[in-house]
Design an enzyme around this catalytic site. Structure first.
Site, PDB file in Angstrom:
ATOM      1  N   ALA A 182      -7.298  -3.411  -8.214  1.00  0.00           N
ATOM      2  CA  ALA A 182      -6.542  -2.418  -8.919  1.00  0.00           C
ATOM      3  C   ALA A 182      -5.378  -3.025 -10.059  1.00  0.00           C
ATOM      4  O   ALA A 182      -5.201  -2.690 -11.017  1.00  0.00           O
ATOM      5  CB  ALA A 182      -6.182  -1.202  -8.135  1.00  0.00           C
ATOM      6  N   CYS A 228      10.957  -3.868  -0.372  1.00  0.00           N
ATOM      7  CA  CYS A 228      11.627  -4.597   0.075  1.00  0.00           C
ATOM      8  C   CYS A 228      12.069  -5.885  -0.955  1.00  0.00           C
ATOM      9  O   CYS A 228      10.936  -6.636  -0.968  1.00  0.00           O
ATOM     10  CB  CYS A 228      11.583  -4.950   1.484  1.00  0.00           C
ATOM     11  SG  CYS A 228      12.732  -6.185   2.138  1.00  0.00           S
ATOM     12  N   ASN A 235      -0.092   6.914  -3.460  1.00  0.00           N
ATOM     13  CA  ASN A 235      -0.025   6.008  -2.210  1.00  0.00           C
ATOM     14  C   ASN A 235       0.972   6.251  -1.173  1.00  0.00           C
ATOM     15  O   ASN A 235       0.938   6.015  -0.070  1.00  0.00           O
ATOM     16  CB  ASN A 235      -0.056   4.705  -2.781  1.00  0.00           C
ATOM     17  CG  ASN A 235       0.876   4.365  -3.596  1.00  0.00           C
ATOM     18  OD1 ASN A 235       1.295   4.935  -4.743  1.00  0.00           O
ATOM     19  ND2 ASN A 235       1.810   3.446  -3.197  1.00  0.00           N
ATOM     20  N   GLY A 282     -11.066  -2.042  -3.950  1.00  0.00           N
ATOM     21  CA  GLY A 282     -11.931  -2.161  -2.583  1.00  0.00           C
ATOM     22  C   GLY A 282     -11.468  -1.993  -1.378  1.00  0.00           C
ATOM     23  O   GLY A 282     -11.869  -1.168  -0.410  1.00  0.00           O
ATOM     24  N   THR A 323     -16.283 -17.472 -12.594  1.00  0.00           N
ATOM     25  CA  THR A 323     -17.617 -17.200 -11.602  1.00  0.00           C
ATOM     26  C   THR A 323     -17.060 -15.960 -10.663  1.00  0.00           C
ATOM     27  O   THR A 323     -16.170 -15.617 -10.120  1.00  0.00           O
ATOM     28  CB  THR A 323     -17.644 -18.357 -10.530  1.00  0.00           C
ATOM     29  OG1 THR A 323     -17.694 -19.542 -11.394  1.00  0.00           O
ATOM     30  CG2 THR A 323     -18.589 -18.274  -9.833  1.00  0.00           C
TER      31      THR A 323
HETATM   32  C1  LIG Z   1      -1.991   3.560  -5.781  1.00  0.00           C
HETATM   33  C2  LIG Z   1      -2.437   2.104  -6.007  1.00  0.00           C
HETATM   34  N1  LIG Z   1      -2.329   1.424  -7.139  1.00  0.00           N
HETATM   35  C3  LIG Z   1      -2.630   0.225  -7.233  1.00  0.00           C
HETATM   36  C4  LIG Z   1      -2.558  -0.720  -5.947  1.00  0.00           C
HETATM   37  C5  LIG Z   1      -2.836  -1.968  -6.125  1.00  0.00           C
HETATM   38  O1  LIG Z   1      -4.133  -2.229  -5.781  1.00  0.00           O
HETATM   39  P1  LIG Z   1      -4.664  -3.734  -5.460  1.00  0.00           P
HETATM   40  O2  LIG Z   1      -4.186  -4.013  -4.112  1.00  0.00           O
HETATM   41  O3  LIG Z   1      -6.363  -3.687  -5.388  1.00  0.00           O
HETATM   42  O4  LIG Z   1      -4.321  -4.789  -6.321  1.00  0.00           O
HETATM   43  C6  LIG Z   1      -2.236   0.084  -4.666  1.00  0.00           C
HETATM   44  C7  LIG Z   1      -2.222  -0.639  -3.480  1.00  0.00           C
HETATM   45  O5  LIG Z   1      -1.290  -0.561  -2.774  1.00  0.00           O
HETATM   46  C8  LIG Z   1      -2.180   1.569  -4.851  1.00  0.00           C
HETATM   47  O6  LIG Z   1      -1.971   2.141  -3.610  1.00  0.00           O
END
Ligand SMILES: Cc1ncc(COP(=O)(O)O)c(C=O)c1O
Length: 391
Positions: free
Chosen positions: A80, A332, A159, A208, A245
């Protein structure tokens, strides 16, 4: 390795927002695509390449089925963070200062990218309003959109506190004003239904490892007709938007995880929310002034975000860390713990912020683990209270 950590039994894992274990069914397919069907999809001259190309196409179908997009709208990335960067960094290519509205509760992948662009004088950030449950103020969102912005970024679920945002309504507002809408679906995809096509999402970021696929693979779903410039060059893979790739084992694993979520998500999430509710009740019974944070009517099934005012979360973690894997949610940096930006944006009291603990349950969490986790936490809190009172 820490010697103590290597000899003790593994703690109970309750940090599913950080990452999930790879589903063994997914892992076996990943392994097969590393050891047997290991071809490069760009190898057009033999069957190994054909096989790999078919496997990648199958994965695009599996992703698109889970989130209601077209297969050709799916681009595979490393996760992400990369997907979000692709969209945000593209927005500044127009040459003019780019106006973006974001939630203050977004993940650092959004916040830090926007902050860097703003510091370079390339972007102007407007923060959307959230309440004490981290819930979005839709009237404020409407007002900001009506004033004219170039991009709207609203995550599907938070999150830390697990608050689920009304993405369908957000998409309707964005569409009404013709504003491209980036949705960070990292915590939501595979946990709650998402309909990319019908909800007016322009860009959807997928990770993923949040839903039982391996780490290091994700996707960006790009609305048909939207053009993105690559952040890297070379090879022209994935229509040139994300060259390099393809990580076929990861991509195939992501596809399989999406397929399993499509089949099992509804049932799994009901079971997970029952476990979460049971843990919440046990903790409320054992810890009288426990506070539950977030929007309890609209939160992820596996999320339990609590505060024990008067007891710093670091004291609890120090006592339970060899038995229980939970998180404070604090970042942190340079060895100094910063208070969570999410809880700060929710305007919670310093006591609640200082005592905050994020518990994340998932598909592999058991009844026994929940009961044992409650015992461990309650006992740790009582020990800390006793120590505080005798000092
Ligand atoms: C809400 C949210 N966005 C983005 C991310 C980043 O994802 P990735 O670990 O796939 O880069 C996270 C991962 O902790 C997340 O919880």
């Amino acid at each position: 390795m820490n010697e103590r950590a290597s000899t003790l039994p593994k703690p109970i894992y309750l940090d599913y927002h950080a990452t999930t274990p790879t589903d063994p069914r997914v892992a076996s397919i990943v392994l097969r695509h590393m050891t047997e069907e290991f071809g490069n999809p760009s190898s057009i001259d033999h069957v190994f390449g054909d096989e790999a190309e078919n496997a990648v196409f199958q994965a695009t179908k599996q992703v698109s089925q889970l989130i209601g997009s077209l297969p050709k709208e799916v681009i595979f990335t490393s996760g992400a963070t990369e997907s979000i960067n692709l969209v945000l960094q593209n927005s500044v290519l127009t040459g003019k200062i780019f106006k973006v509205a974001i939630l203050p509760t977004e993940h650092k992948a959004v916040l830090d990218t926007c902050t860097v662009l703003s510091k370079k004088g390339l972007a102007e950030i407007t923060f959307l309003k959230v309440d004490s449950q981290a819930q979005l103020d839709l009237d404020h969102l409407d007002k900001i959109c009506s004033e004219g912005i170039d991009l709207l970024s609203v995550m599907a679920a938070n999150n830390e506190v697990g608050t689920i945002y009304p993405i369908q309504q957000v998409g309707e507002i964005a569409q009404q004003y013709g504003i491209p809408f980036l949705c960070d679906g990292s915590q939501a995809v595979g946990k709650i239904p998402i309909n990319f096509e019908e909800w007016g999402i322009t860009f959807l970021a997928i990770s993923g490892h949040k839903f039982y696929a391996p780490k290091g693979v994700g996707a960006l779903v790009i609305k048909q007709g939207q053009r993105l410039e690559p952040l890297m060059y070379g090879g022209g893979h994935q229509r040139g938007i994300r060259p390099g790739t393809l990580n076929v084992p990861g991509i195939v694993g992501l596809g399989e995880a999406c397929c399993l979520r499509s089949l099992e998500m509804t049932e799994d999430e009901v079971r997970i929310s029952c476990l979460r509710d049971r843990l919440q009740t046990l903790l409320q019974e054992g810890i009288p002034n426990l506070v539950v944070n977030g929007d309890v009517d609209n939160r992820l099934a596996g999320n339990l975000h609590i505060s024990i005012p008067g007891i710093p979360n670091s004291a609890v973690i120090a006592r339970v860390r060899h038995q229980l894997a939970i998180s404070t949610g604090s970042a942190c940096s340079s060895g100094v713990e910063a208070p969570s930006h999410v809880l700060t944006a929710m305007n919670l009291s310093p006591e609640v912020i200082e005592g905050a603990l994020r518990i994340g349950l998932g598909k592999f969490t058991t009844d026994q683990e929940v009961d044992r986790a409650a015992e461990i936490l309650i006992s740790a809190v009582h020990q800390i209270l006793k120590a505080l009172h005798s000092s």
